[in-house]
Scaffold this active site. Structure first.
Site, PDB file in Angstrom:
ATOM      1  N   CYS A 138      -5.933  -4.132   7.083  1.00 45.05           N
ATOM      2  CA  CYS A 138      -7.161  -3.396   7.396  1.00 45.05           C
ATOM      3  C   CYS A 138      -8.371  -3.890   6.630  1.00 45.05           C
ATOM      4  CB  CYS A 138      -6.943  -1.912   7.116  1.00 45.05           C
ATOM      5  SG  CYS A 138      -6.440  -1.559   5.413  1.00 45.05           S
TER       6      CYS A 138
ATOM      7  N   CYS B 218       0.835  -1.201   0.000  1.00 43.96           N
ATOM      8  CA  CYS B 218       0.000   0.000   0.000  1.00 43.96           C
ATOM      9  C   CYS B 218       0.872   1.254   0.000  1.00 43.96           C
ATOM     10  CB  CYS B 218      -0.919  -0.015   1.217  1.00 43.96           C
ATOM     11  SG  CYS B 218      -2.096   1.349   1.274  1.00 43.96           S
TER      12      CYS B 218
END
Length: 382
Positions: free
Chosen positions: A209, A113
């Site tokens: 997440c 990410c």
């Protein structure tokens, strides 16, 4: 006069984009910079929308977190933008995560990410907005030495996030700022309370997440139904001990859930995607001293090949985000980069990161790192 972000101009003449996840850390960064008089713009990327994950404790960049970022920005009086990056996040992070897991690896999506969405796409957004820099709430430090910006461990060792930022390039470092690097988490929360921010007691975000209920296999089955292939559970000599529903349900080092009766505890030693075998054995067989790395990102003062010439170079290495760095030696053989961990480590799996540091001090520089391609048998490096 140089301002706190390193620019030779007044804070009011410096535009900063703050990456706001909706959490405590990035909110405090925005508050600190706004209080110092910088022209602050908050940007939040909506990265996923996976039902329960958007409301799960410790999520980020989705659902309630976006509302929190909006409320914080309104309280601070700064402009705030939400950008829909779900498709980009799915292609750059979630799908590679599933593919890596199906290959028997243990991927780290936080690194992916940062490599793609946050430090490439968001950085471009910041530049398009005319920002002088992009500030984040990561607990790391940076400084300029001999004209080159270095990445350093933070003051708060318990919150050290350098493991997840090892792939940050030199060019990206020049544009990034980390205002929390010299603060502890307790100090950050105290500032959030002082600023009257409603997220002051909010839980920290979790590593993965986007995984609802923490079930990796559920995400993988949804994206790659074909990845759940049954196979044999075998010992180190190839003897079949049982069957499994798919290697996506296992990780190296796992002990529970094997469903095998044995006179001694058995652990997952290896996941072979080619044969769909789960290889198990005693705990002692999990120990590894040398790993081969791929996709190296080097941030040292000189090129890697120069610094490790000859018998290699002593440094510190970290192969677990929650562990302290340990003594190690990096060397190059036949064009491949290897790291030998002096004390060794148990349960190392392909796909994990090996992050390299100059020394064991609190002020240690991050020299870079790479992803683990394989744990190397001792005979190959003797």
């Amino acid at each position: 006069m140089v301002n706190s972000l390193g620019f030779d101009r007044a804070p009011g003449e410096t535009r900063v984009v703050v990456a706001m996840s909706g959490g405590v850390d990035s909110s405090v960064v925005a508050g600190l910079l706004a209080r110092e008089g910088y022209e602050v713009i908050g940007v939040t990327l909506q990265l996923y929308d996976h039902g329960e994950a958007t409301f799960r404790k410790g999520s980020c960049c989705a659902g309630q977190d976006i509302h929190d970022a909006r409320r914080v920005s309104a309280a601070l009086g700064i402009p705030h933008y939400v950008l829909d990056y779900e498709e980009r996040f799915r292609k750059a992070v979630i799908e590679p995560f599933a593919e890596s897991y199906a290959l028997g690896e243990t991927p780290i999506p936080c690194v992916s990410c940062n490599q793609s969405v946050k430090f490439v796409d968001l950085m471009e957004v910041a530049k398009d907005l005319g920002a002088d820099c992009l500030a984040t709430g990561h607990y790391v430090r940076s400084r300029i030495v001999d004209g080159k910006r270095q990445l350093l461990r933070p003051l708060d060792g318990d919150k050290d996030q350098t493991y997840f930022l090892f792939a940050t390039t030199a060019g990206q470092l020049d544009y990034l700022r980390f205002p929390l690097g010299n603060m502890t988490k307790d100090e950050t929360r105290a500032l959030a309370r002082e600023m009257g921010l409603t997220i002051a007691e909010k839980s920290d975000s979790q590593d993965i997440c986007f995984v609802p209920k923490g079930s990796y296999s559920d995400v993988i089955k949804k994206l790659m139904p074909e990845a759940e292939v049954p196979g044999d559970i075998v010992d180190q000599h190839g003897k079949v001990l049982g069957r499994h529903k798919g290697i996506i349900h296992y990780t190296v080092g796992q002990r529970r859930g094997l469903g095998i009766a044995s006179g001694e505890p058995l652990y997952v030693l290896k996941l072979d995607a080619r044969t769909q075998q789960v290889v198990v054995g005693p705990k002692s067989a999990l120990s590894t001293h040398t790993v081969r790395l791929r996709d190296i990102n080097w941030l040292g003062p000189k090129p890697l090949v120069e610094m490790v010439a000859g018998n290699g170079m002593a440094l510190e290495a970290k192969v677990r985000s929650t562990r302290a760095p340990q003594e190690a030696v990096i060397f190059v053989r036949d064009g491949e980069v290897y790291v030998t961990l002096i004390a060794g480590e148990a349960g190392i799996a392909p796909g994990q990161a090996c992050v390299l540091y100059s020394d064991d001090s609190e002020d240690a520089q991050v020299l870079g790192g790479g992803f683990i391609a394989e744990a190397v048998p001792a005979a190959m490096v003797a």
